[in-house]
Structure formats: C-alpha cells, structure tokens
Scaffold this active site. Sequence first.
Site, PDB file in Angstrom:
ATOM      1  CE  LYS A 222     -29.445 -17.245  82.070  1.00  0.00           C
ATOM      2  NZ  LYS A 222     -28.996 -18.507  81.449  1.00  0.00           N
TER       3      LYS A 222
ATOM      4  CD  GLU B 172     -28.399 -21.418  83.508  1.00  0.00           C
ATOM      5  OE1 GLU B 172     -29.282 -20.992  82.754  1.00  0.00           O
ATOM      6  OE2 GLU B 172     -27.188 -21.150  83.354  1.00  0.00           O
TER       7      GLU B 172
ATOM      8  CB  CYS C 172     -25.630 -17.966  83.271  1.00  0.00           C
ATOM      9  SG  CYS C 172     -24.415 -18.818  82.223  1.00  0.00           S
TER      10      CYS C 172
END
Length: 544
Positions: free
Chosen positions: A112, A41, A148
């Site tokens: 995200k 990320e 994530c």
Amino acid sequence: MKIALSQINFHIGNFASNEKKIIDAIKKAEVYGAEIIIFPELSITGYPPRDFLEFRDFIDKAELSLQRIAKHCTTIAAIVGAPSHNTTGKGKALFNSAYFLYEGEIKDTFHKTLLPTYDIFDEYRYFEPNKEYRLLNFKGKKIALTICEDLWNIDDNPLYYSNPMAELAKKNPDFIINIAASPFHYKQAEIRKDVLTRNAAKYKIPLFYVNHVGAQTELIFDGGSMVVNRRGKVVSCLNYFEEDFAIADSDNLDEMPATGKQNFDEIELIHKALVVGIRNYFGKLGFHKAILGLSGGIDSAVTLALAVEALGKENVMSLLMPSQFSSEHSVNDSLEMLKNTGSPYEIISVEETYKAFESTLKPYFKGLPFDVTEENLQARIRGVLLMAFSNKFGNILLNTSNKSEAAVGYGTLYGDMNGGLSVLGDVYKTQVFALARHINKEREIIPENIITKPPSAELRPGQKDSDSLPDYDILDKILFHYIEERLGPAEIIDKGYDKKTVERTLKMVNASEHKRYQTPPILRVSSKAFGMGRRIPIVAKYLL
C-alpha cells in the site's frame, strides 16, 4: 478473465475463522469458473488490527495462515490482504500488503502506498509506504493492484505525496483490482461510489473493488463492493451490511447494463449499521444477552428496539427503575413498548434506595438545597442496579445516551453513562427521533407517546431537557458544525446562530471532554464520532 469478489465479515485476530471463510470462498469461486478471487484489505488479520501488529506472534500466525490458504490456490489465483515484513532495512517493520497466491504458493506481494492517518486511521504508525509502481501479469492480462488508494480524492487535495492511480495508469493496465477496508458512515456509500466511478472514467480503466463488511468494536463496515466499467458505470454491486459474493468477466464489462440507482437513505443506513454493530459486538466477543435501563424516553426505547432486532427479544432484558420524580406515563409507555417487543423486564423502584442515600448524606450536606448532586444520585443508583444484574446474569449493559447529550455532558458518570457498548452515542437527538419513526414504519414498536412527549431526564419535578439545553433542532446543527465540520465559534456564529447560544453550547462541549474519555465504545455512524477518531485534550482552553 472471470474475477470473483468475496465480501466477508472477518474477525480481528481469529485466524482460524478468517482462514476457513477465505478457503470456502476460493472453493466456491472455483466451482463458478473464476480465474481470480479477491478479498479485502488485511483480510487475514481483520481490520484494523492496531497494536496487535506489534506482536511478532501475531504476524507469524498471519504468515502461516497465508501459506495454508495458498495451497488451495492451484487452478485459481487469489488476492488476499495481510501484513508483510519490510526487508529493506529502512523505515517501519511492516507493509500493508496484497498477496498474489497461485499454483499452491505465494507468487508476489504488492504494498500500500497511501497510508491514512486521519480520523480513525493510524496506518503510518505501523506500516512503511510503497515506493514502487508495477503491474501484476497474469494469463495475458496486465493488472493494477491497489490497496484502498482508489478511494482517495487525490484531485481534491494536491498535498498528497503521490498518486498511485495516475502512476499505474501510465503502464496501461487492462483493469484495476482494489482491495479495501472502508468504514461506514452515513455519507460514505455515496462518496465511495462517486470516487470510484470518477477514477474509472478518468483513467478509462475498469475497476474491481472489494470491501470489508461487519463490525469491529466501534467501526462498522458496510460492504458495497462493486465492479465499474471503463466509462465509470457500476455494472455489479454487492449487498450492503451482509456477506456477499459475485463474479464478473473483465472482457464483458462494457456490455453489462449499469445497476439501478442505489438508495442511500441516511436513517435507513444508520438503522442497518447499528443493528450490525450490536450483533457483531456481542457475537464476536461471545456475548449473548443484553440489559438496559428503560426509562420511558425515546433514547432507551430506540436502543431496545435495535437490540431486540439484533439479538432476539428473549436476549434483551429491561429494567424499569422509577423514582418519586418519574411520571406515571413513563412506566406505562415502557410497559406498552415491552408488550410490543415481547422482551423480558423487571420493575424496581429506586425511591427507597434514594431516601437511604439522602439520609446518609444529610448530616454532611447540612441543609444545602437540592441540586444536581441529588439528580446524579438517582442516575448512579440506577447504574448500580443495572451493573448488579449484568454481573449476576451475564447481561452486557447497553448505554442509551445519544450524541447530543454526550457532546454537552448531559449525562452522569458512573450512572446513565455506564455500559459495555454505546448504541446511540454517534446519533444526534434529532436523528434518534427520525430513527424511531423509521423503526415504526411497518408497525408500531415504539409507542407514539414516547416519540411525541417532551424529552426529560425526570430527575426533579417537572424537568425538561429544554430547561438546560437549547432546542435540539438548533443544538444539533451547532454541534454538527463544531464536531463534524470542525468550525470554530466565529465561523458558526457567522452562519446566523445566536452568539450566546453558540458560546454556551461549545463551552459545554469542551468542558465535558473528561466525561467522554470514560464512556464505553461508541458505534460509529458519522464522519466524526466521539472516541478513537476524535482526539481532543481534556485540559485545554480553546477560543472560549
């Protein structure tokens, strides 16, 4: 499909270095026949870039870097983390994104969804959350690409506003690629593995997970990237606390044997993390030499041992600064340790300097008794000497205070709380003792007498820490309940602790908040460290 995992130590804002590391990894993956290589990320910028994200020039440089990297993705595809512009006209200006690079260009971008805002995270300050769920189609494979989110315990907290894993699983992907920036604490490796394996098994989807490694100021990333098959078994795991690279075939994961059980020994992990934290703090800032005050106590001894391991013995200078209150064994113990480490040192007595201050102040103090004022004078004289050496020779001062002392204010502002980096500020005193034993497991580096003698600041005759603090075995447990577990006084007392001890301890913690605002960056090894992850008002009165 052969997928390469590239676990890299990035440097925030160092686009040239980050770009070169990514391109080198792409070329390596090509040689090994990988079809996709994945990076962590925000790998282009380094993590966390924080308010650099508010600079247009910073974002422009990230975009240019991405375009240059894309040109190297001709026969191989890459998934790279970087910020992207939000062109919807609604919400925040940026997304936290995963770019899909192939055939020399940026082919697609995924954003995200779950933006953490707890502890050290503040992503919603900068990013707009994703609201669209779709798969990446590549060479006949349907790929769920997440950032994530696979590390979130969605099932444990129904308050989360969406579940990317569940939404993407409905689309029947062949496997999941998760790029992450998961900071270290000494329980995180075990937690991370548990969450990833449970998610893979729950949805019966293989998972490729890649994490950052290395330190960014106080945050430390331990790596531990892994591949998990559809049964929730880890079949490949990259090394902890070092750059690493691996390739796995998505079609053969069920046939691969599960990796052996990993050892997540708490003290060993803390040891490795602190060494990486020191080494990267100095290396990424362009520093080479450190200095510290070596008192003959366990905190400065452990700090010296860690610094020597991280930077090399020739690069760590110690100052021994005895006063009239210092015991003879404190100097002798320090000299024995310096012999063990082979690192340079100087001995400078502070007695005459202290007497000069005492003489100067005598007309104003007018016969008032010796108290903490005179004790602090000694600590501040030592701080002045250490900073003088730092300025003159370019050695960065390492702060040696531990978390127990920092919590209850057992330290002197502008004295022993000085420093460019706090090495043990997130390590409780009882953990410091365990760390010393761990450092000595192969040979004695820290003299046994330093470990076994009663802790003392040696600022007045016969002083011991236990004169003014509860025993560390009790103190550290109370502090853990209050700081890490966020339990209030009544809840801690209900666990069986003495009411007066709890109330006295928490009053010291709350009254010392102003001191902690003025401490150097603290290397984070617990789930709740002082600093960026703990935001407590200075002017407050809480329950006490």
